[in-house]
Design a protein around this motif. Structure first.
Motif, PDB file in Angstrom:
ATOM      1  N   ILE A   1     -36.026  -5.625  45.999  1.00  0.00           N
ATOM      2  CA  ILE A   1     -36.018  -4.203  45.397  1.00  0.00           C
ATOM      3  C   ILE A   1     -34.572  -3.676  46.125  1.00  0.00           C
ATOM      4  O   ILE A   1     -34.539  -3.446  47.301  1.00  0.00           O
ATOM      5  N   GLY A   2     -33.828  -3.351  45.148  1.00  0.00           N
ATOM      6  CA  GLY A   2     -32.621  -2.589  45.751  1.00  0.00           C
ATOM      7  C   GLY A   2     -31.722  -3.674  46.456  1.00  0.00           C
ATOM      8  O   GLY A   2     -31.944  -4.846  46.555  1.00  0.00           O
ATOM      9  N   ASP A   3     -30.611  -3.068  47.020  1.00  0.00           N
ATOM     10  CA  ASP A   3     -29.629  -3.812  47.901  1.00  0.00           C
ATOM     11  C   ASP A   3     -30.029  -3.390  49.383  1.00  0.00           C
ATOM     12  O   ASP A   3     -30.565  -2.473  49.889  1.00  0.00           O
ATOM     13  N   TYR A   4     -29.973  -4.661  50.270  1.00  0.00           N
ATOM     14  CA  TYR A   4     -30.309  -4.770  51.504  1.00  0.00           C
ATOM     15  C   TYR A   4     -29.295  -5.150  52.432  1.00  0.00           C
ATOM     16  O   TYR A   4     -28.706  -6.127  52.023  1.00  0.00           O
ATOM     17  N   VAL A   5     -29.216  -4.722  53.474  1.00  0.00           N
ATOM     18  CA  VAL A   5     -28.073  -5.197  54.466  1.00  0.00           C
ATOM     19  C   VAL A   5     -28.248  -6.360  54.822  1.00  0.00           C
ATOM     20  O   VAL A   5     -27.469  -7.221  55.072  1.00  0.00           O
ATOM     21  N   PHE A   6     -29.444  -6.966  55.132  1.00  0.00           N
ATOM     22  CA  PHE A   6     -29.841  -8.235  55.648  1.00  0.00           C
ATOM     23  C   PHE A   6     -30.172  -9.242  54.508  1.00  0.00           C
ATOM     24  O   PHE A   6     -31.363  -9.693  54.409  1.00  0.00           O
ATOM     25  N   ALA A   7     -29.246  -9.495  53.839  1.00  0.00           N
ATOM     26  CA  ALA A   7     -29.260 -10.284  52.535  1.00  0.00           C
ATOM     27  C   ALA A   7     -29.117 -11.613  52.706  1.00  0.00           C
ATOM     28  O   ALA A   7     -28.245 -12.282  53.282  1.00  0.00           O
ATOM     29  N   PHE A   8     -30.145 -12.414  52.551  1.00  0.00           N
ATOM     30  CA  PHE A   8     -30.194 -13.867  52.718  1.00  0.00           C
ATOM     31  C   PHE A   8     -30.763 -14.548  51.457  1.00  0.00           C
ATOM     32  O   PHE A   8     -31.118 -14.059  50.784  1.00  0.00           O
ATOM     33  N   ASN A   9     -30.124 -16.022  51.312  1.00  0.00           N
ATOM     34  CA  ASN A   9     -30.498 -16.617  50.139  1.00  0.00           C
ATOM     35  C   ASN A   9     -31.991 -16.999  50.307  1.00  0.00           C
ATOM     36  O   ASN A   9     -32.546 -17.133  51.434  1.00  0.00           O
TER      37      ASN A   9
ATOM     38  N   VAL B   1     -39.846  -9.171  63.942  1.00  0.00           N
ATOM     39  CA  VAL B   1     -38.449  -8.910  63.441  1.00  0.00           C
ATOM     40  C   VAL B   1     -38.290  -9.759  62.232  1.00  0.00           C
ATOM     41  O   VAL B   1     -37.665  -9.160  60.991  1.00  0.00           O
ATOM     42  N   GLU B   2     -38.876 -10.875  61.961  1.00  0.00           N
ATOM     43  CA  GLU B   2     -38.890 -11.553  60.687  1.00  0.00           C
ATOM     44  C   GLU B   2     -39.245 -10.634  59.602  1.00  0.00           C
ATOM     45  O   GLU B   2     -38.889 -10.486  58.505  1.00  0.00           O
ATOM     46  N   GLN B   3     -40.417 -10.072  59.632  1.00  0.00           N
ATOM     47  CA  GLN B   3     -41.337  -9.236  58.582  1.00  0.00           C
ATOM     48  C   GLN B   3     -40.292  -7.831  58.230  1.00  0.00           C
ATOM     49  O   GLN B   3     -40.313  -7.498  57.024  1.00  0.00           O
ATOM     50  N   PHE B   4     -39.542  -7.348  59.468  1.00  0.00           N
ATOM     51  CA  PHE B   4     -38.786  -6.294  59.235  1.00  0.00           C
ATOM     52  C   PHE B   4     -37.508  -6.811  58.232  1.00  0.00           C
ATOM     53  O   PHE B   4     -37.220  -5.940  57.360  1.00  0.00           O
ATOM     54  N   LEU B   5     -37.092  -7.776  58.380  1.00  0.00           N
ATOM     55  CA  LEU B   5     -35.580  -8.479  57.530  1.00  0.00           C
ATOM     56  C   LEU B   5     -36.451  -8.891  56.449  1.00  0.00           C
ATOM     57  O   LEU B   5     -35.782  -8.894  55.289  1.00  0.00           O
ATOM     58  N   TRP B   6     -37.739  -8.999  56.054  1.00  0.00           N
ATOM     59  CA  TRP B   6     -38.271  -9.644  54.947  1.00  0.00           C
ATOM     60  C   TRP B   6     -38.659  -8.482  53.920  1.00  0.00           C
ATOM     61  O   TRP B   6     -39.196  -8.513  52.721  1.00  0.00           O
ATOM     62  N   LEU B   7     -38.729  -7.094  54.441  1.00  0.00           N
ATOM     63  CA  LEU B   7     -39.197  -5.956  53.741  1.00  0.00           C
ATOM     64  C   LEU B   7     -38.678  -5.810  52.388  1.00  0.00           C
ATOM     65  O   LEU B   7     -39.595  -5.316  51.550  1.00  0.00           O
ATOM     66  N   PRO B   8     -37.599  -6.141  51.897  1.00  0.00           N
ATOM     67  CA  PRO B   8     -37.293  -5.943  50.362  1.00  0.00           C
ATOM     68  C   PRO B   8     -37.904  -6.765  49.394  1.00  0.00           C
ATOM     69  O   PRO B   8     -37.977  -6.599  48.518  1.00  0.00           O
ATOM     70  N   TYR B   9     -38.453  -8.005  49.921  1.00  0.00           N
ATOM     71  CA  TYR B   9     -39.239  -9.000  49.178  1.00  0.00           C
ATOM     72  C   TYR B   9     -40.616  -8.643  48.985  1.00  0.00           C
ATOM     73  O   TYR B   9     -41.151  -8.644  48.085  1.00  0.00           O
TER      74      TYR B   9
ATOM     75  N   TRP C   1     -46.783  -6.031  52.434  1.00  0.00           N
ATOM     76  CA  TRP C   1     -47.224  -7.220  53.053  1.00  0.00           C
ATOM     77  C   TRP C   1     -46.483  -7.194  54.701  1.00  0.00           C
ATOM     78  O   TRP C   1     -47.018  -7.466  55.681  1.00  0.00           O
ATOM     79  N   ALA C   2     -45.190  -6.937  54.330  1.00  0.00           N
ATOM     80  CA  ALA C   2     -44.284  -6.753  55.738  1.00  0.00           C
ATOM     81  C   ALA C   2     -44.702  -5.842  56.741  1.00  0.00           C
ATOM     82  O   ALA C   2     -44.791  -6.307  57.639  1.00  0.00           O
ATOM     83  N   ILE C   3     -45.075  -4.641  56.331  1.00  0.00           N
ATOM     84  CA  ILE C   3     -45.596  -3.592  57.169  1.00  0.00           C
ATOM     85  C   ILE C   3     -46.987  -3.919  57.570  1.00  0.00           C
ATOM     86  O   ILE C   3     -47.230  -3.703  59.094  1.00  0.00           O
ATOM     87  N   PHE C   4     -47.680  -4.344  56.823  1.00  0.00           N
ATOM     88  CA  PHE C   4     -49.002  -4.716  57.264  1.00  0.00           C
ATOM     89  C   PHE C   4     -49.076  -5.984  58.431  1.00  0.00           C
ATOM     90  O   PHE C   4     -49.607  -5.778  59.498  1.00  0.00           O
ATOM     91  N   ALA C   5     -48.278  -7.002  58.082  1.00  0.00           N
ATOM     92  CA  ALA C   5     -48.042  -8.053  58.895  1.00  0.00           C
ATOM     93  C   ALA C   5     -47.522  -7.811  60.253  1.00  0.00           C
ATOM     94  O   ALA C   5     -47.680  -8.089  61.417  1.00  0.00           O
ATOM     95  N   MET C   6     -46.328  -6.705  60.323  1.00  0.00           N
ATOM     96  CA  MET C   6     -46.005  -6.265  61.414  1.00  0.00           C
ATOM     97  C   MET C   6     -46.878  -5.542  62.448  1.00  0.00           C
ATOM     98  O   MET C   6     -46.933  -5.505  63.513  1.00  0.00           O
ATOM     99  N   ALA C   7     -48.047  -4.572  61.669  1.00  0.00           N
ATOM    100  CA  ALA C   7     -49.127  -3.806  62.328  1.00  0.00           C
ATOM    101  C   ALA C   7     -49.903  -5.139  63.080  1.00  0.00           C
ATOM    102  O   ALA C   7     -50.308  -4.949  64.075  1.00  0.00           O
ATOM    103  N   LEU C   8     -50.237  -5.980  62.321  1.00  0.00           N
ATOM    104  CA  LEU C   8     -51.151  -7.147  62.777  1.00  0.00           C
ATOM    105  C   LEU C   8     -50.470  -7.830  63.999  1.00  0.00           C
ATOM    106  O   LEU C   8     -51.338  -8.114  65.173  1.00  0.00           O
ATOM    107  N   SER C   9     -49.066  -8.216  64.108  1.00  0.00           N
ATOM    108  CA  SER C   9     -48.442  -8.699  65.068  1.00  0.00           C
ATOM    109  C   SER C   9     -48.385  -7.669  66.117  1.00  0.00           C
ATOM    110  O   SER C   9     -48.637  -8.244  67.318  1.00  0.00           O
ATOM    111  N   VAL C  10     -48.321  -6.580  66.012  1.00  0.00           N
ATOM    112  CA  VAL C  10     -48.417  -5.496  67.404  1.00  0.00           C
ATOM    113  C   VAL C  10     -49.899  -5.727  67.945  1.00  0.00           C
ATOM    114  O   VAL C  10     -49.881  -5.790  69.139  1.00  0.00           O
TER     115      VAL C  10
END
Length: 170
Positions: free
Chosen positions: A59-67, A109-117, A121-130
């Motif tokens: 979704i859009g352009d993201y600073v932490f772009a990985f293959n 941290v991983e889910q924060f970087l995974w946000l654009p994909y 789910w990334a926000i939900f997974a971060m809350a569960l990790s907390v």
């Protein structure tokens, strides 16, 4: 199967309230199951990202772009380690608890970087990790299970005298 609950302290003893330890003990069991399931889901996400790069859309352009293949490897490896830590927590291992706290923080941290994909789910997974970090950090059942039950008893070979304190002499 044994129940994962914290013993209640004697009346007047300092320490957490039974309600708090009950929540933490139940939360630890939940955290162990959750980490095992999240680890398996991360392995599946990793395999899907490695197998075909067009499974996930950005979704859009993201600073932490990985293959996406690199993301797949990250998810695969981290998922395996998270599932192993979940198993360690469920079996009551102290290393599982310590590894679980560290991996839950890394998973945030991983889910924060995974946000654009997968943003939801990334926000939900971060809350569960907390919640996992809280449950593992506040549960005292790990130290209660590993403590030597004979630490306050009389020396070996001699039963304690009734009505006396078996601790060190003053």
């Amino acid at each position: 199967m044994t129940q994962n609950t914290a013993p209640s302290p004697p009346p007047g003893a300092p320490g957490p309230s039974p309600a708090t330890t009950g929540w933490a003990a139940g939360g630890t069991l939940f955290a162990g199951v959750l980490m095992t399931v999240v680890g398996i889901l991360d392995v599946i996400q990793g395999i899907a990202a490695i197998a075909k790069d067009d499974v996930y859309t950005r979704i859009g352009d993201y600073v932490f772009a990985f293959n996406l293949t690199a993301w797949g490897v990250i998810h695969l490896v981290l998922g395996i380690v998270i599932a192993v830590a979940g198993w360690g927590i469920l079996t009551g291992k102290e290393w599982g608890r310590a590894l679980g706290i560290a991996l839950a923080a890394l998973h945030i941290v991983e889910q924060f970087l995974w946000l654009p994909y997968h943003p939801v789910w990334a926000i939900f997974a971060m809350a569960l990790s907390v919640f996992v970090i809280w449950a593992l950090a506040t549960d005292t059942t790990f130290t209660d299970h590993t403590r030597d039950a004979t630490a306050t008893s009389a020396p070996r070979g001699r039963p304690p005298t009734p009505g006396t304190y078996p601790g060190p002499k003053t």
